[in-house]
Write a protein that holds these residues in place. Structure first.
Motif, PDB file in Angstrom:
ATOM      1  N   ARG A 210       1.019  -1.233   0.022  1.00 34.21           N
ATOM      2  CA  ARG A 210      -0.038  -0.010   0.088  1.00 34.21           C
ATOM      3  C   ARG A 210       0.947   1.287   0.088  1.00 34.21           C
ATOM      4  O   ARG A 210       0.385   2.228  -0.520  1.00 34.21           O
ATOM      5  N   ASP A 211       1.887   1.182   0.853  1.00 32.22           N
ATOM      6  CA  ASP A 211       2.793   2.493   0.843  1.00 32.22           C
ATOM      7  C   ASP A 211       3.583   2.791  -0.242  1.00 32.22           C
ATOM      8  O   ASP A 211       3.479   3.958  -0.890  1.00 32.22           O
ATOM      9  N   ILE A 212       3.910   1.679  -0.965  1.00 26.56           N
ATOM     10  CA  ILE A 212       4.567   1.984  -2.464  1.00 26.56           C
ATOM     11  C   ILE A 212       3.635   2.590  -3.308  1.00 26.56           C
ATOM     12  O   ILE A 212       3.870   3.360  -4.080  1.00 26.56           O
ATOM     13  N   PHE A 213       2.526   1.741  -3.384  1.00 31.40           N
ATOM     14  CA  PHE A 213       1.379   2.471  -4.163  1.00 31.40           C
ATOM     15  C   PHE A 213       1.062   3.845  -4.032  1.00 31.40           C
ATOM     16  O   PHE A 213       0.944   4.574  -5.003  1.00 31.40           O
ATOM     17  N   SER A 214       1.001   4.239  -2.739  1.00 31.37           N
ATOM     18  CA  SER A 214       0.590   5.466  -2.460  1.00 31.37           C
ATOM     19  C   SER A 214       1.602   6.730  -2.787  1.00 31.37           C
ATOM     20  O   SER A 214       1.464   7.803  -2.875  1.00 31.37           O
ATOM     21  N   LEU A 215       2.630   6.255  -2.925  1.00 32.47           N
ATOM     22  CA  LEU A 215       3.732   7.167  -3.566  1.00 32.47           C
ATOM     23  C   LEU A 215       3.852   7.783  -4.830  1.00 32.47           C
ATOM     24  O   LEU A 215       3.721   8.958  -5.124  1.00 32.47           O
ATOM     25  N   PHE A 216       2.941   6.715  -5.842  1.00 33.52           N
ATOM     26  CA  PHE A 216       2.918   7.183  -7.001  1.00 33.52           C
ATOM     27  C   PHE A 216       1.305   7.228  -7.508  1.00 33.52           C
ATOM     28  O   PHE A 216       1.186   7.532  -8.910  1.00 33.52           O
ATOM     29  N   LYS A 217       0.527   7.439  -6.605  1.00 28.50           N
ATOM     30  CA  LYS A 217      -0.852   7.494  -6.977  1.00 28.50           C
ATOM     31  C   LYS A 217      -1.309   8.832  -7.765  1.00 28.50           C
ATOM     32  O   LYS A 217      -0.932   9.834  -7.066  1.00 28.50           O
ATOM     33  N   GLU A 218      -1.761   8.592  -8.840  1.00 26.59           N
ATOM     34  CA  GLU A 218      -2.301   9.802  -9.646  1.00 26.59           C
ATOM     35  C   GLU A 218      -3.658   9.991  -9.225  1.00 26.59           C
ATOM     36  O   GLU A 218      -4.628   9.530  -8.727  1.00 26.59           O
ATOM     37  N   ASN A 219      -4.011  11.560  -9.360  1.00 27.82           N
ATOM     38  CA  ASN A 219      -5.036  12.246  -9.160  1.00 27.82           C
ATOM     39  C   ASN A 219      -6.323  11.835 -10.296  1.00 27.82           C
ATOM     40  O   ASN A 219      -6.148  12.856 -10.983  1.00 27.82           O
ATOM     41  N   LEU A 220      -7.037  10.872 -10.291  1.00 28.90           N
ATOM     42  CA  LEU A 220      -7.818  10.471 -11.366  1.00 28.90           C
ATOM     43  C   LEU A 220      -9.288  11.450 -11.146  1.00 28.90           C
ATOM     44  O   LEU A 220      -9.781  11.600  -9.822  1.00 28.90           O
TER      45      LEU A 220
END
Length: 456
Positions: free
Chosen positions: A111-121
């Motif tokens: 989850r933490d790795i994912f949240s680093l690169f999460k785009e604002n869709l």
């Protein structure tokens, strides 16, 4: 002992991930004085983020649908950026993990790795709700003169708090917002009326000035036809200064527009802000009241480089008003959002000259804006996917994660991407097909699909 050490490392990772988050504008900037440069004010505005307390995002699960991804409520530190050596250096600071770790630990890492690169869709950013507000009845009826409301009003609420003094390409956010707003209202049809209300422009960010800053909301340009000289003068009456009385601004807008009943007026309300309410008000509740008022407003909330707390609150406000939230990162994004309303206003203006031409232009406008939305979302999803892939490749090469963890993360991130990409494409194709096949015959269905997706 090993489990305790890894959990501690993950806690450190969480702090690293949300370094760009904040809990609001807890410390405001002082108003620009005669001896203080714009750059100095901008430095103060940018320093706010560094002084605020981060809030962990590790509780956020990876979205399972496009809608969940839109509602994620958090934009990653490395979103909107290409994978770089700077990102690699940041990843070097992360703890190592293998499949010997517990399920809880691996899940938290993922989850933490994912949240680093999460785009604002975002959901389809097509102002169909504006068309709904302009109509008296179904456009297939014969009485053409009564189909669209004769009055078209645009009210702009502009945040002039101290943080709007932050720099972007050598100019403050406030300067760039003023330029975009002036260009926007200048492009509206001649018969449209506009107003401009500012808040946060009095006092300073000091506690001693909080009362005067939080109690002042000013309509610097009353609702009327656009006059270039007078509107430009109105824009020159204020600079970024104090706190953020967003609730009071919404309440004041409702008072200012109360005589413009929604049965006879199309009322478009824009709120532009780079932060959250800091004066103790409840802007979500204020938006609910605005939505329930006789104005029947179409609410468009624009977040200008907002942090993640601002993102959450502004989205809640838009949802409460049955409106739209748009997160813009620069002046060009801001101008693009205003242009969508300009295009719809042109349809309204043309309707009273030639309804058939107006319907054709509405069809083309919806098609163009739908295409623009899908292209932009595709770019964000592809960048998100690419960066996640490059990140776990790098972590595996550097022995931060073993092969089994790599394969798990790769599978889950790939499944997420395929799901959100498919749902976004299906939504686009559904609206695109209805729009192309028979615009008027399918109009109610198009509207229903759009409004359902932006309001849920």
């Amino acid at each position: 002992m090993k489990k305790t050490a890894l959990l501690l490392a993950l806690a450190v990772l969480s702090i690293f991930i949300i370094v760009a988050c904040s809990n609001g504008e807890t410390k405001k900037e002082e108003v620009l004085d005669e001896d203080e440069s714009i750059e100095a004010v901008a430095d103060k505005a940018n320093d706010i983020k560094d002084e605020e307390n981060p809030v962990s995002q590790t509780s956020l699960p990876i979205p399972q649908s496009f809608k969940e991804s839109v509602d994620y409520g958090y934009t990653g530190e490395w979103a909107m950026k290409e994978f770089s050596n700077e990102v690699k250096s940041a990843l070097d600071q992360l703890p190592s993990i293998t499949m010997e770790a517990t399920e809880e630990e691996i899940d938290a890492y993922e989850r933490d790795i994912f949240s680093l690169f999460k785009e604002n869709l975002s959901m389809p950013n097509v102002p169909i709700d504006q068309w709904q507000a302009m109509k008296f009845a179904d456009p297939t009826v014969t009485d053409e003169e009564s189909q669209l409301k004769k009055n078209y009003n645009v009210a702009i609420l502009l945040d002039a708090s101290g943080s709007m003094g932050a720099l972007e390409n050598g100019k403050t956010r406030m300067e760039l917002a003023k330029e975009a707003i002036n260009q926007f209202v200048d492009s509206l049809p001649e018969k449209a009326k506009v107003s401009l209300t500012v808040y946060g422009h009095k006092g300073t960010g000091d506690e001693a000035d909080k009362e005067v800053s939080c109690s002042t909301v000013e309509e610097v340009y009353s609702l009327s036809a656009y006059d270039s000289k007078e509107f430009t003068n109105a824009l020159g009456k204020f600079n970024p200064a104090g706190w953020t009385p967003m609730t009071k601004a919404v309440e004041q807008a409702m008072v200012n527009l109360e005589s413009h009943d929604g049965s006879e007026n199309t009322n478009i309300i824009y709120l532009v802000s780079d932060g959250i309410e800091t004066c103790g008000g409840n802007p979500v509740q204020a938006m609910e009241k605005l939505s329930d008022s006789n104005l029947s407003p179409v609410v468009q909330i624009i977040g200008y480089q907002v942090n993640n707390d601002g993102l959450t609150q502004l989205k809640e406000m838009a949802r409460a008003a049955n409106g739209q939230f748009i997160n813009v990162q620069n002046q060009e994004d801001l101008k693009a959002e205003f242009k969508r309303t300009t295009e719809m206003a042109e349809v309204w203006s043309e309707w009273h000259r030639n309804s058939n031409d107006a319907i054709n232009n509405l069809n083309k406008t919806v098609q163009k804006q739908l295409n623009d939305w899908h292209q932009k979302e595709q770019e964000k999803m592809n960048r998100e996917r690419k960066n996640l892939q490059l990140a776990i490749n790098y972590l595996n090469e550097e022995n931060k994660i073993d092969t089994d963890v790599f394969l798990r993360l790769d599978e889950n991130y790939r499944a997420y991407y395929l799901q959100v990409d498919k749902e976004a494409r299906n939504l686009y194709l559904e609206l695109d097909q209805l729009n192309r096949e028979s615009f008027l015959d399918n109009w109610e269905e198009i509207s229903e699909i759009f409004l359902k997706n932006v309001s849920e």
